[in-house]
Design a protein around this motif. Sequence first.
Motif, PDB file in Angstrom:
ATOM      1  N   LEU A 200       9.887  40.107  15.497  1.00  0.00           N
ATOM      2  CA  LEU A 200       9.637  39.936  16.944  1.00  0.00           C
ATOM      3  C   LEU A 200       8.369  39.548  17.533  1.00  0.00           C
ATOM      4  N   GLU A 201       7.268  39.739  16.895  1.00  0.00           N
ATOM      5  CA  GLU A 201       6.007  39.434  17.185  1.00  0.00           C
ATOM      6  C   GLU A 201       5.365  38.780  15.951  1.00  0.00           C
ATOM      7  N   LYS A 202       5.032  37.468  16.230  1.00  0.00           N
ATOM      8  CA  LYS A 202       4.411  36.823  15.016  1.00  0.00           C
ATOM      9  C   LYS A 202       2.928  37.190  14.955  1.00  0.00           C
ATOM     10  N   PRO A 203       2.439  37.762  13.716  1.00  0.00           N
ATOM     11  CA  PRO A 203       1.067  38.008  13.498  1.00  0.00           C
ATOM     12  C   PRO A 203       0.149  36.919  13.414  1.00  0.00           C
ATOM     13  N   GLN A 204      -1.058  36.907  13.991  1.00  0.00           N
ATOM     14  CA  GLN A 204      -1.873  35.947  13.967  1.00  0.00           C
ATOM     15  C   GLN A 204      -2.371  35.529  12.529  1.00  0.00           C
ATOM     16  N   GLN A 205      -2.592  36.707  11.650  1.00  0.00           N
ATOM     17  CA  GLN A 205      -2.900  36.586  10.257  1.00  0.00           C
ATOM     18  C   GLN A 205      -1.925  37.442   9.432  1.00  0.00           C
ATOM     19  N   GLY A 206      -1.764  37.049   8.158  1.00  0.00           N
ATOM     20  CA  GLY A 206      -1.150  37.780   7.291  1.00  0.00           C
ATOM     21  C   GLY A 206       0.378  37.292   7.246  1.00  0.00           C
ATOM     22  N   LYS A 207       0.987  38.140   6.215  1.00  0.00           N
ATOM     23  CA  LYS A 207       2.428  37.804   6.030  1.00  0.00           C
ATOM     24  C   LYS A 207       3.274  38.965   5.976  1.00  0.00           C
ATOM     25  N   ILE A 208       4.540  38.950   6.324  1.00  0.00           N
ATOM     26  CA  ILE A 208       5.658  39.591   6.190  1.00  0.00           C
ATOM     27  C   ILE A 208       6.559  39.129   4.862  1.00  0.00           C
ATOM     28  N   ILE A 209       6.934  39.704   3.899  1.00  0.00           N
ATOM     29  CA  ILE A 209       7.600  39.457   2.818  1.00  0.00           C
ATOM     30  C   ILE A 209       8.622  40.344   2.656  1.00  0.00           C
ATOM     31  N   PHE A 210      10.015  39.894   3.062  1.00  0.00           N
ATOM     32  CA  PHE A 210      11.022  40.876   2.977  1.00  0.00           C
ATOM     33  C   PHE A 210      12.321  40.255   2.035  1.00  0.00           C
TER      34      PHE A 210
ATOM     35  N   TYR B 176       8.266  34.696   8.539  1.00  0.00           N
ATOM     36  CA  TYR B 176       7.575  33.757   9.566  1.00  0.00           C
ATOM     37  C   TYR B 176       7.423  32.106   9.071  1.00  0.00           C
ATOM     38  N   SER B 177       8.145  31.966   7.797  1.00  0.00           N
ATOM     39  CA  SER B 177       7.803  30.505   7.361  1.00  0.00           C
ATOM     40  C   SER B 177       9.284  30.118   7.058  1.00  0.00           C
ATOM     41  N   MET B 178      10.436  30.865   7.299  1.00  0.00           N
ATOM     42  CA  MET B 178      11.629  30.315   7.138  1.00  0.00           C
ATOM     43  C   MET B 178      12.211  29.756   8.564  1.00  0.00           C
ATOM     44  N   ASN B 179      13.220  29.013   8.390  1.00  0.00           N
ATOM     45  CA  ASN B 179      13.917  28.389   9.523  1.00  0.00           C
ATOM     46  C   ASN B 179      14.931  29.476  10.002  1.00  0.00           C
ATOM     47  N   ALA B 180      14.882  29.045  11.220  1.00  0.00           N
ATOM     48  CA  ALA B 180      16.077  29.907  12.232  1.00  0.00           C
ATOM     49  C   ALA B 180      17.237  30.527  11.398  1.00  0.00           C
ATOM     50  N   THR B 181      17.868  29.521  10.537  1.00  0.00           N
ATOM     51  CA  THR B 181      19.338  29.819  10.017  1.00  0.00           C
ATOM     52  C   THR B 181      18.939  30.710   8.831  1.00  0.00           C
ATOM     53  N   ALA B 182      17.769  30.535   8.087  1.00  0.00           N
ATOM     54  CA  ALA B 182      17.334  31.321   7.007  1.00  0.00           C
ATOM     55  C   ALA B 182      17.066  32.867   7.700  1.00  0.00           C
ATOM     56  N   ARG B 183      16.453  32.986   8.399  1.00  0.00           N
ATOM     57  CA  ARG B 183      15.843  34.086   9.107  1.00  0.00           C
ATOM     58  C   ARG B 183      17.008  34.849   9.687  1.00  0.00           C
ATOM     59  N   ARG B 184      18.162  34.251  10.231  1.00  0.00           N
ATOM     60  CA  ARG B 184      19.183  34.994  10.705  1.00  0.00           C
ATOM     61  C   ARG B 184      20.072  35.658   9.580  1.00  0.00           C
ATOM     62  N   LYS B 185      20.333  34.952   8.466  1.00  0.00           N
ATOM     63  CA  LYS B 185      20.813  35.234   7.284  1.00  0.00           C
ATOM     64  C   LYS B 185      20.276  36.514   6.641  1.00  0.00           C
TER      65      LYS B 185
END
Length: 276
Positions: free
Chosen positions: A62-72, A78-87
């Motif tokens: 919901l809030e893109k960080p200015q630095q760093g990654k969220i790996i789930f 934050y590098s996935m497209n909308a379709t992949a993120r929804r899935k």
Amino acid sequence: MSLLQVQEVSHTYRKNRLFGSTRQQPPILSNISFSVDEGVCLGLLGSSGAGKSTLGKVILGLEKPQQGKIIFMGHDMYSMNATARRKIRRDLQVVFQDCYSAVNPRMCAEQIIGEPLSNYNSMSSLEQKRAIGELLERVGLQAADMVKYPHQFSGGQLQRINIARAIALNPKLIVLDEPISSLDMVNQSQILALLHDLKLSFGLSYLFITHDIKAAYALSDRLAVMDQGELVGQFENKESIFTSSHPAVKLLLQSVLAEHPRARKIKSVKAECRAL
């Protein structure tokens, strides 16, 4: 591989000024890194303003960080497209603090719980109604309650509705953002017991964001403490939090001690935490 990896996340809000310029604010999050494994509850502790809720928003996408990654689940959120993120989003759910604002007051319990099922599953109306009834019973309510609206439930009951919605898709991870802080003591204990039971039954993982060290100790397998946007302590063995020398951790312990002025000793905090 860890289910969730927070890698060197930093975030700062910018404040708009006159004539279109912006001013950099102090960092809300500063170089935060930790992980959550499958089947584990990580209790993320901190006082108000520590940055816990902002971090929760970052993890939820919901809030893109200015630095760093969220790996789930091995994917950079934050590098996935909308379709992949929804899935992948179906495996990451949330239960918020305010059980009333988290639901649409014009929707009945059946519609509230059924929303994720409708979005992600192909079920007949009869199958979905049966699934919703089972979910209601699983969280300690009755299938007949599905026709009721939010104003017809107590706070504790409505939080059970929110929990039923969160587990409807059998997610891998649930972010619990202060889920009991608005409830009375009896409901707090009951909701903690329910969350513990669901964790064991479904093999769930939790990120439990809270300021309540007693609640965190009761539900969590591991503990971490935030202070002023920084992660100041991680405790693989939650018992070790009682021997920490960091001022922010001591302050959390003292917040419990302050309720008992005649017995202000760390051992009394241990006893209270273990009693929950």
